[in-house]
Structures are given as structure tokens and as C-alpha cells.
Design a protein around this motif. Structure first.
Motif, short mmCIF file in Angstrom:
data_model
loop_
_atom_site.label_atom_id
_atom_site.label_comp_id
_atom_site.label_asym_id
_atom_site.label_seq_id
_atom_site.Cartn_x
_atom_site.Cartn_y
_atom_site.Cartn_z
N TYR A 175 35.31 30.81 35.53
CA TYR A 175 35.95 32.04 35.07
C TYR A 175 37.24 32.20 35.88
O TYR A 175 37.24 32.01 37.09
CB TYR A 175 35.04 33.25 35.26
CG TYR A 175 33.82 33.30 34.35
CD1 TYR A 175 33.56 32.31 33.40
CD2 TYR A 175 32.91 34.34 34.45
CE1 TYR A 175 32.44 32.37 32.58
CE2 TYR A 175 31.79 34.40 33.63
CZ TYR A 175 31.55 33.41 32.71
OH TYR A 175 30.43 33.47 31.90
N LYS A 176 38.31 32.57 35.19
CA LYS A 176 39.64 32.56 35.82
C LYS A 176 39.91 33.81 36.64
O LYS A 176 39.57 34.91 36.26
CB LYS A 176 40.73 32.44 34.73
CG LYS A 176 40.58 31.18 33.87
CD LYS A 176 40.71 29.92 34.70
CE LYS A 176 40.27 28.69 33.91
NZ LYS A 176 39.67 27.64 34.74
N THR A 177 40.57 33.62 37.77
CA THR A 177 41.06 34.73 38.58
C THR A 177 42.29 34.27 39.35
O THR A 177 42.43 33.07 39.63
CB THR A 177 39.98 35.22 39.58
OG1 THR A 177 40.55 36.25 40.38
CG2 THR A 177 39.48 34.13 40.49
N PHE A 185 33.17 32.59 39.18
CA PHE A 185 34.51 32.93 39.68
C PHE A 185 34.89 32.04 40.86
O PHE A 185 36.05 31.65 41.01
CB PHE A 185 34.59 34.42 40.08
CG PHE A 185 34.87 35.33 38.92
CD1 PHE A 185 36.13 35.34 38.32
CD2 PHE A 185 33.90 36.16 38.40
CE1 PHE A 185 36.41 36.16 37.24
CE2 PHE A 185 34.16 36.98 37.31
CZ PHE A 185 35.42 36.99 36.73
N ALA A 207 34.13 44.54 36.40
CA ALA A 207 35.37 43.89 36.79
C ALA A 207 36.33 45.00 37.22
O ALA A 207 36.11 46.16 36.83
CB ALA A 207 35.95 43.13 35.60
N PRO A 208 37.39 44.74 37.96
CA PRO A 208 37.74 43.43 38.50
C PRO A 208 36.87 43.07 39.71
O PRO A 208 36.22 43.94 40.29
CB PRO A 208 39.20 43.63 38.92
CG PRO A 208 39.30 45.08 39.27
CD PRO A 208 38.37 45.78 38.32
N ILE A 209 36.89 41.77 40.06
CA ILE A 209 36.12 41.35 41.22
C ILE A 209 36.69 41.98 42.49
O ILE A 209 37.82 42.47 42.48
CB ILE A 209 36.06 39.81 41.31
CG1 ILE A 209 37.46 39.20 41.41
CG2 ILE A 209 35.32 39.24 40.12
CD1 ILE A 209 37.44 37.69 41.68
N ALA A 222 41.40 35.67 46.21
CA ALA A 222 40.57 36.65 45.51
C ALA A 222 39.38 37.02 46.37
O ALA A 222 38.86 36.19 47.12
CB ALA A 222 40.08 36.04 44.19
N HIS A 270 39.56 27.41 44.50
CA HIS A 270 38.25 27.30 43.87
C HIS A 270 37.50 26.11 44.45
O HIS A 270 38.11 25.16 44.93
CB HIS A 270 38.41 27.14 42.35
CG HIS A 270 39.01 28.34 41.70
ND1 HIS A 270 38.38 29.57 41.69
CD2 HIS A 270 40.19 28.53 41.07
CE1 HIS A 270 39.14 30.45 41.06
NE2 HIS A 270 40.25 29.85 40.69
#
Ligand code: NDP
Length: 323
Positions: free
Chosen positions: A52-54, A47, A89-91, A58, A10
Motif C-alpha cells: 500500500y502506497k505512502t 504499508f 487513515a492517514p497512518i 512515514a 519500504h
């Protein structure tokens, strides 16, 4: 192989990398879509930063248009060759091809081109549910819309006007104010320093029955203060940062207010709701009631530049990324 914008950590826009990934095979209930255009949304920033969690690595992105090029077993919603779009979603939308659940795909009418579709599915369906379901805007009502010159904002201004509402928009510059006015905003407030006082002035003291606030931290209190008694605070985004903990007593003290934090996923969880929202969107766009402003286009591999522009508040209307 497929090309995708992926993140392995991130952070700022610089964490995005243009990489080769194996082309996925569609499983039961899934379709493989070759993307024609990908939509840029503020949620992509959340994201990327980790708000926002992923899991990692990703592939970012929740919205695209394209053509179905393969389907897995038991797919009934679409067929190979269909022109489709999605906002879900999902991304994984920042890619040249992706696999996605077929029941999240919407077939495009002939009069909606791929670029318009990628620009409007997420922001347009959001505008639909906010104006038609979260708070059902009635003719003659005055409503307050933050980020009125943005992607969701320009669509909301036009749609709310069509529903017979008077729209007060909030923007950060005079140029954005002109744009919001050109898309249906009756009054525009530049900056939010005196928000409630300005709303009082435009409404003759009545204040508004609903505020659509996507800014979050910076504007939450001023938005509450702009509501009429029994008004509805719709907090649907965090462009300036999350709102944080709320003292529920405040809602009572400020006039028995309602507070909701709606999300697209809930409002489109049922396929029937997704298709209904999309058909209303296709209708207003098809009739020219709502014009989708694709004001920025970037190559998909330059998604980092697109994020920089979005976060620096340099974009207006919608932005698409072209694979
Ligand atoms: P926009 O095109 O509206 O871009 C964001 C805008 O927010 C900016 O242009 C800017 O407008 C304003 N803004 C205010 N403060 C800041 C800040 N500190 N940093 C950056 N921008 C700021 O984006 P979208 O149309 O993609 O999304 C709009 C909002 O709606 C986002 O908050 C998004 O998360 C939310 N959203 C929520 C959904 C839901 O279902 N809950 C679905 C879709 C979007 P200005 O310069 O005029 O202030």
C-alpha cells in the motif's frame, strides 16, 4: 518532542526506527491525542512493505486509544480530557502523541479500557461492517471465515455466533483451531488444501452463502469453490499476497457469484456510520458477547518484533503496542 516509529524506506521489519519528531499542533478541526495504547494490524505490514502506497518518511499505524490533550479551532466532536479511540487513515498511530481529524475520533464509554479499545477499534469495526453490512448474516446461515484465530477472526467468530450463524473457521494449526472453537467456531478446517471438499462435508453439499477471505492469493480460488450458487465472495485482505486480475467469467461459471473487495475507509467515511459501527461494537463487547483477546503486548519501540510475529503467523487474537 514526540516519539514515533518511522520508516524511511519500504522493506522488512528492520526499516522501522524509533525517532524523535516535533510534537504537532492541531489545526482547524483537529485534535492532539496522547496515546495510551496503539493497535497492531496486518495493514501496517502492507504499508511497511510498500504494497500500500505512502510518502516517506512515514509513521505507521492506523489505530490507537488515548486522551485528547489539545484541540484546534472549530472542533465540536471532542474536548480536552476526553478518552477516545480511532481506526482510520492517514497512518501515524505508532507514536506517543499525534494530531488527527476530530471527526474521526470516537469517545470511549467508561467500561472500555484503553488497551481493549486499541485492540478492537479497527478489527472490531471491520467485523461489524463485514457481518452486518457487506453481507448481512442471518440466523441459521453457515458462513466461512478465514484466519479465524486472528484479530479480526476471533471477533468475527464470536459475533457471527451471536447473530445465530454456524461458523466454519479456517486456521493453520491445531492450537489455533482450539482457540477458534473456544470463540464460537462450530467447525474448523486446518489448512486450505481441501477447503471446498471440507466445506461440502460440513454443509451436507449446500456450500456457504458467504466467504470472508482475508488471505488473498493463496485461498481465492478455493474460497470461490466453497460458495453456494449466488454466494458472496468477500475478499477483504491479502495476508498471503494480492489476488491479482480476475476473469469475470469465472463468477458466472461457478454459480452467478457476487464478488466484493470492501475496505474500512468506505464503510466509515460518514461520521454517522463510524459512530453507529462503534456503538454496536461497544455494545457487544460491553455485554460480554464478544471478548477482545489481547494475546500479545509489545513496547511501541519494539514494533519490529511485533511485525515479525504477525507475519510469521505466531500471533492470535489482537496485539497492542504500548508507548
Ligand atoms: P490476523 O491477526 O488475522 O493475522 C493474519 C493471519 O492471516 C495470520 O495469523 C494467519 O493465520 C493468516 N495467514 C494466512 N496466510 C498468511 C501468510 N502468508 N502470512 C501471514 N499470515 C497469513 O491479522 P488482522 O486481524 O490484523 O487482519 C486480518 C486480515 O484482515 C488481514 O488480511 C487484513 O489485511 C484484513 N483486514 C482488512 C480490513 C478491511 O477493511 N478490508 C480491515 C482489517 C483487516 P493462520 O496461521 O491461521 O493462517
Amino acid at each position: 518532542m514526540t516519539k514515533a516509529i518511522r520508516i524511511h524506506a519500504h522493506g522488512g521489519p528492520e526499516v522501522m526506527r524509533w525517532e524523535d519528531v516535533p510534537t504537532p499542533e492541531p489545526g482547524p478541526g483537529e485534535a492532539l491525542v496522547r496515546h495510551a495504547a496503539v493497535g497492531l494490524n496486518f495493514i501496517d505490514v502492507y504499508f511497511r512493505t510498500g504494497l500500500y502506497k505512502t510518502g516517506l518518511p512515514a509513521t505507521l499505524g492506523m489505530e490507537a486509544s488515548g486522551t485528547v490533550i489539545a484541540v484546534g479551532p472549530d472542533v465540536t466532536e471532542v474536548a480536552i480530557g476526553d478518552r477516545v479511540a480511532y481506526a482510520t487513515a492517514p497512518i501515524g498511530a505508532y507514536s506517543t502523541e499525534r494530531v488527527i481529524a476530530a471527526n474521526r475520533l470516537v469517545k470511549l464509554p467508561d467500561n472500555i479500557d484503553f488497551n481493549t479499545a486499541a485492540a478492537m477499534m479497527l478489527q472490531g469495526i471491520t467485523a461489524q461492517y463485514l457481518l452486518r453490512r457487506t453481507y448481512k448474516v442471518q440466523p441459521g446461515e453457515t458462513i466461512l471465515v478465514h484466519a479465524a484465530a486472528g484479530g479480526v477472526g476471533l471477533i468475527m467468530c464470536q459475533w457471527a455466533k451471536h447473530l445465530g450463524a454456524t461458523v466454519i473457521g479456517v486456521v493453520s494449526t491445531d492450537a489455533k483451531a482450539d482457540l477458534a472453537r473456544a470463540h464460537g467456531a462450530d467447525h474448523v478446517i486446518v489448512g486450505h488444501a481441501d477447503l471446498a471438499a471440507e466445506v461440502r462435508r460440513f454443509t451436507g453439499g449446500a456450500m456457504v452463502p458467504v466467504v470472508y477471505d482475508s488471505i488473498g492469493k493463496d485461498t481465492f480460488m478455493a474460497s470461490l469453490d466453497s460458495l453456494a450458487p449466488l454466494g458472496m465472495m468477500v475478499s477483504f485482505g491479502n495476508a498471503s499476497g494480492p489476488v491479482g486480475a480476475i476473469d469475470v467469467g469465472l463468477l458466472g461459471a461457478k454459480g452467478s457469484l457476487f464478488l466484493t473487495r470492501p475496505g474500512l475507509a468506505t464503510y466509515t467515511a460518514k461520521r454517522a456510520d463510524l459512530l453507529h459501527a462503534a456503538s454496536e461494537l461497544f455494545d457487544v463487547v460491553g455485554r460480554g458477547v464478544v471478548n477482545i483477546r489481547v494475546n500479545q503486548t509489545f513496547p511501541l519501540q519494539d514494533a519490529a518484533r511485533a511485525h515479525e510475529a504477525l507475519e510469521a503467523r505466531l500471533t492470535t487474537g489482537s496485539t497492542i503496542l504500548l508507548p
